[in-house]
Scaffold this motif. Structure first.
Motif, PDB file in Angstrom:
ATOM      1  N   ARG A   1      15.103   8.317  -1.567  1.00 47.48           N
ATOM      2  CA  ARG A   1      14.047   8.098  -2.169  1.00 47.48           C
ATOM      3  C   ARG A   1      13.315   6.801  -2.425  1.00 47.48           C
ATOM      4  NH1 ARG A   1       9.820   8.554  -1.735  1.00 47.48           N
ATOM      5  NH2 ARG A   1       7.866   7.836  -3.212  1.00 47.48           N
ATOM      6  N   LEU A   2      14.408   6.076  -3.074  1.00 47.52           N
ATOM      7  CA  LEU A   2      14.423   4.526  -2.849  1.00 47.52           C
ATOM      8  C   LEU A   2      13.780   3.717  -1.898  1.00 47.52           C
ATOM      9  CD1 LEU A   2      17.348   3.912  -5.693  1.00 47.52           C
ATOM     10  CD2 LEU A   2      14.442   3.590  -6.067  1.00 47.52           C
ATOM     11  N   ARG A   3      15.030   4.266  -1.459  1.00 46.31           N
ATOM     12  CA  ARG A   3      14.961   3.748   0.691  1.00 46.31           C
ATOM     13  C   ARG A   3      13.668   3.965   1.412  1.00 46.31           C
ATOM     14  NH1 ARG A   3      17.851   0.021   3.717  1.00 46.31           N
ATOM     15  NH2 ARG A   3      17.134   0.529   6.079  1.00 46.31           N
ATOM     16  N   LEU A   4      12.526   4.800   0.900  1.00 41.20           N
ATOM     17  CA  LEU A   4      11.918   4.921   1.623  1.00 41.20           C
ATOM     18  C   LEU A   4      10.662   4.198   0.808  1.00 41.20           C
ATOM     19  CD1 LEU A   4      11.446   9.117   1.563  1.00 41.20           C
ATOM     20  CD2 LEU A   4      11.470   7.070   3.312  1.00 41.20           C
ATOM     21  N   VAL A   5      10.797   3.710  -0.891  1.00 41.98           N
ATOM     22  CA  VAL A   5       9.910   2.925  -1.460  1.00 41.98           C
ATOM     23  C   VAL A   5      10.434   1.272  -0.392  1.00 41.98           C
ATOM     24  CG1 VAL A   5       9.809   1.906  -3.979  1.00 41.98           C
ATOM     25  CG2 VAL A   5      10.057   4.429  -3.167  1.00 41.98           C
ATOM     26  N   LYS A   6      11.554   1.228  -0.809  1.00 39.84           N
ATOM     27  CA  LYS A   6      11.841  -0.116   0.673  1.00 39.84           C
ATOM     28  C   LYS A   6      10.819  -0.337   2.108  1.00 39.84           C
ATOM     29  CE  LYS A   6      15.829  -3.287   1.613  1.00 39.84           C
ATOM     30  NZ  LYS A   6      16.976  -3.675   1.927  1.00 39.84           N
ATOM     31  N   ASN A   7      11.170   0.009   2.760  1.00 46.81           N
ATOM     32  CA  ASN A   7      10.675   0.881   3.852  1.00 46.81           C
ATOM     33  C   ASN A   7       8.646   0.607   3.590  1.00 46.81           C
ATOM     34  OD1 ASN A   7      12.702   1.121   4.901  1.00 46.81           O
ATOM     35  ND2 ASN A   7      13.140   2.958   5.021  1.00 46.81           N
ATOM     36  N   THR A   8       8.702   1.560   2.579  1.00 48.68           N
ATOM     37  CA  THR A   8       6.964   1.027   2.487  1.00 48.68           C
ATOM     38  C   THR A   8       6.448  -0.453   1.860  1.00 48.68           C
ATOM     39  OG1 THR A   8       6.795   3.457   1.481  1.00 48.68           O
ATOM     40  CG2 THR A   8       4.992   2.212   0.837  1.00 48.68           C
ATOM     41  N   LEU A   9       6.834  -0.845   1.594  1.00 51.40           N
ATOM     42  CA  LEU A   9       7.066  -2.350   0.954  1.00 51.40           C
ATOM     43  C   LEU A   9       6.981  -3.084   1.463  1.00 51.40           C
ATOM     44  CD1 LEU A   9       8.384  -1.782  -2.700  1.00 51.40           C
ATOM     45  CD2 LEU A   9       5.915  -2.554  -2.158  1.00 51.40           C
ATOM     46  N   SER A  10       8.045  -3.166   2.746  1.00 51.41           N
ATOM     47  CA  SER A  10       8.572  -3.960   3.793  1.00 51.41           C
ATOM     48  C   SER A  10       7.458  -4.123   4.870  1.00 51.41           C
ATOM     49  CB  SER A  10       9.988  -3.562   4.385  1.00 51.41           C
ATOM     50  OG  SER A  10      11.422  -3.368   3.602  1.00 51.41           O
ATOM     51  N   ALA A  11       6.457  -2.820   5.059  1.00 52.49           N
ATOM     52  CA  ALA A  11       5.872  -2.913   6.425  1.00 52.49           C
ATOM     53  C   ALA A  11       4.895  -3.540   5.787  1.00 52.49           C
ATOM     54  CB  ALA A  11       5.543  -0.794   6.245  1.00 52.49           C
ATOM     55  N   LEU A  12       4.644  -3.918   4.310  1.00 47.79           N
ATOM     56  CA  LEU A  12       3.309  -4.619   4.290  1.00 47.79           C
ATOM     57  C   LEU A  12       3.579  -6.019   4.715  1.00 47.79           C
ATOM     58  CD1 LEU A  12       2.399  -2.502   0.299  1.00 47.79           C
ATOM     59  CD2 LEU A  12       1.149  -2.901   2.765  1.00 47.79           C
ATOM     60  N   ARG A  13       4.168  -6.327   4.997  1.00 47.38           N
ATOM     61  CA  ARG A  13       5.138  -8.361   4.638  1.00 47.38           C
ATOM     62  C   ARG A  13       4.105  -8.789   5.390  1.00 47.38           C
ATOM     63  NH1 ARG A  13       8.705 -10.254   1.603  1.00 47.38           N
ATOM     64  NH2 ARG A  13      10.283  -8.941   0.818  1.00 47.38           N
ATOM     65  N   PRO A  14       3.247  -7.930   6.755  1.00 45.79           N
ATOM     66  CA  PRO A  14       2.510  -8.406   7.370  1.00 45.79           C
ATOM     67  C   PRO A  14       1.768  -9.296   7.146  1.00 45.79           C
ATOM     68  CG  PRO A  14       3.429  -6.642   9.203  1.00 45.79           C
ATOM     69  CD  PRO A  14       3.734  -6.730   7.844  1.00 45.79           C
ATOM     70  N   VAL A  15       0.880  -8.604   6.439  1.00 49.33           N
ATOM     71  CA  VAL A  15      -0.385  -8.720   5.504  1.00 49.33           C
ATOM     72  C   VAL A  15      -0.846  -9.842   4.356  1.00 49.33           C
ATOM     73  CG1 VAL A  15      -1.515  -6.584   6.787  1.00 49.33           C
ATOM     74  CG2 VAL A  15      -0.861  -6.022   4.407  1.00 49.33           C
ATOM     75  N   LEU A  16       0.135 -10.476   4.181  1.00 51.05           N
ATOM     76  CA  LEU A  16       1.103 -10.208   2.892  1.00 51.05           C
ATOM     77  C   LEU A  16      -0.054 -11.922   2.623  1.00 51.05           C
ATOM     78  CD1 LEU A  16       4.219 -10.593   1.408  1.00 51.05           C
ATOM     79  CD2 LEU A  16       2.165  -9.439   0.780  1.00 51.05           C
ATOM     80  N   PRO A  17       0.264 -12.831   3.918  1.00 53.47           N
ATOM     81  CA  PRO A  17      -0.547 -13.679   3.546  1.00 53.47           C
ATOM     82  C   PRO A  17      -1.650 -14.073   3.734  1.00 53.47           C
ATOM     83  CG  PRO A  17       0.970 -14.429   6.019  1.00 53.47           C
ATOM     84  CD  PRO A  17       1.383 -12.676   5.034  1.00 53.47           C
ATOM     85  N   LEU A  18      -2.440 -12.587   4.113  1.00 59.23           N
ATOM     86  CA  LEU A  18      -4.243 -12.846   4.373  1.00 59.23           C
ATOM     87  C   LEU A  18      -4.477 -12.439   3.317  1.00 59.23           C
ATOM     88  CD1 LEU A  18      -4.762  -9.911   7.711  1.00 59.23           C
ATOM     89  CD2 LEU A  18      -4.414 -12.561   7.401  1.00 59.23           C
ATOM     90  N   LEU A  19      -3.718 -12.004   2.256  1.00 61.50           N
ATOM     91  CA  LEU A  19      -4.165 -11.407   0.832  1.00 61.50           C
ATOM     92  C   LEU A  19      -3.969 -12.313  -0.960  1.00 61.50           C
ATOM     93  CD1 LEU A  19      -0.741  -8.962   0.321  1.00 61.50           C
ATOM     94  CD2 LEU A  19      -3.768  -7.885   1.097  1.00 61.50           C
ATOM     95  N   GLU A  20      -4.344 -13.648  -0.261  1.00 58.22           N
ATOM     96  CA  GLU A  20      -4.213 -14.775  -0.816  1.00 58.22           C
ATOM     97  C   GLU A  20      -5.869 -14.830  -1.776  1.00 58.22           C
ATOM     98  OE1 GLU A  20      -1.600 -16.589  -2.445  1.00 58.22           O
ATOM     99  OE2 GLU A  20      -0.431 -15.842  -1.080  1.00 58.22           O
ATOM    100  N   ASP A  21      -6.463 -15.070  -0.474  1.00 63.23           N
ATOM    101  CA  ASP A  21      -7.660 -14.760  -0.759  1.00 63.23           C
ATOM    102  C   ASP A  21      -8.424 -13.530  -0.848  1.00 63.23           C
ATOM    103  OD1 ASP A  21      -7.998 -17.948  -0.393  1.00 63.23           O
ATOM    104  OD2 ASP A  21      -7.737 -17.519   2.033  1.00 63.23           O
ATOM    105  N   GLY A  22      -7.876 -12.337  -1.412  1.00 67.96           N
ATOM    106  CA  GLY A  22      -8.611 -11.359  -1.312  1.00 67.96           C
ATOM    107  C   GLY A  22      -8.627 -10.851  -2.809  1.00 67.96           C
ATOM    108  N   ASP A  23      -9.295  -9.468  -3.124  1.00 74.44           N
ATOM    109  CA  ASP A  23      -9.022  -9.093  -4.109  1.00 74.44           C
ATOM    110  C   ASP A  23      -8.154  -8.883  -5.002  1.00 74.44           C
ATOM    111  OD1 ASP A  23     -12.206 -10.859  -4.790  1.00 74.44           O
ATOM    112  OD2 ASP A  23     -13.168  -8.687  -3.670  1.00 74.44           O
ATOM    113  N   PHE A  24      -7.594  -7.662  -3.975  1.00 77.56           N
ATOM    114  CA  PHE A  24      -5.917  -7.317  -4.250  1.00 77.56           C
ATOM    115  C   PHE A  24      -5.699  -7.791  -5.293  1.00 77.56           C
ATOM    116  CE2 PHE A  24      -2.001  -4.746  -3.487  1.00 77.56           C
ATOM    117  CZ  PHE A  24      -2.841  -3.646  -3.627  1.00 77.56           C
ATOM    118  N   PRO A  25      -4.963  -6.577  -6.696  1.00 79.70           N
ATOM    119  CA  PRO A  25      -4.091  -7.696  -7.259  1.00 79.70           C
ATOM    120  C   PRO A  25      -2.545  -7.811  -7.633  1.00 79.70           C
ATOM    121  CG  PRO A  25      -4.327  -5.008  -8.022  1.00 79.70           C
ATOM    122  CD  PRO A  25      -4.878  -5.694  -6.595  1.00 79.70           C
TER     123      PRO A  25
END
Length: 134
Positions: free
Chosen positions: A95-119
């Motif tokens: 279950r923790l591995r699935l959490v890690k894989n889910t979060l890791s999949a988001l890494r490519p979009v992190l630079p796009l979040l700096e100017d957004g409204d997401f917390p």
């Protein structure tokens, strides 16, 4: 989708096809693996072609909301065993591995979040857990 010699529109269509094919890839039904793979494809499309709220495959806000909703546990629950996961029951480790894989999949979009409204503080706190997860 990843062939840079194809026109952008064609690559985006291939990405949408990849998303549409996921239910057939995992015939056992919707699963966390399907969610993670969908997040990876969508994050790739967003990174390569930009976010587009009108395109479900490239809607950044929807991607982030889907990912966070599908973590399946609170950050506090994931953080407790993060450094000591080797002693956990197999199901809890997975279950923790699935959490890690889910979060890791988001890494490519992190630079796009700096100017957004997401917390971002919440997402960053989640991402800090990744190195300690199985």
């Amino acid at each position: 989708m990843q062939r840079h010699d194809l026109p952008d529109g064609t690559r985006i269509r291939w990405g949408r096809l990849a998303l549409a094919a996921l239910p057939g890839k995992y015939p056992e039904g919707p699963s966390q693996r399907t969610v993670i793979e969908s997040i990876r494809v969508r994050a790739y499309l967003i990174r390569e072609f930009g976010a587009d709220d009108a395109d479900p495959a490239r809607d950044l806000s929807a991607l982030l909301a889907d990912a966070m909703r599908n973590l399946g546990m609170s950050r506090e629950t994931a953080a407790r065993p993060a450094g000591e996961w080797r002693g956990l029951p197999r199901e809890r480790m997975l279950r923790l591995r699935l959490v890690k894989n889910t979060l890791s999949a988001l890494r490519p979009v992190l630079p796009l979040l700096e100017d957004g409204d997401f917390p971002l503080d919440d997402l960053r706190a989640w991402l800090e857990l990744v190195p300690g997860l199985p």
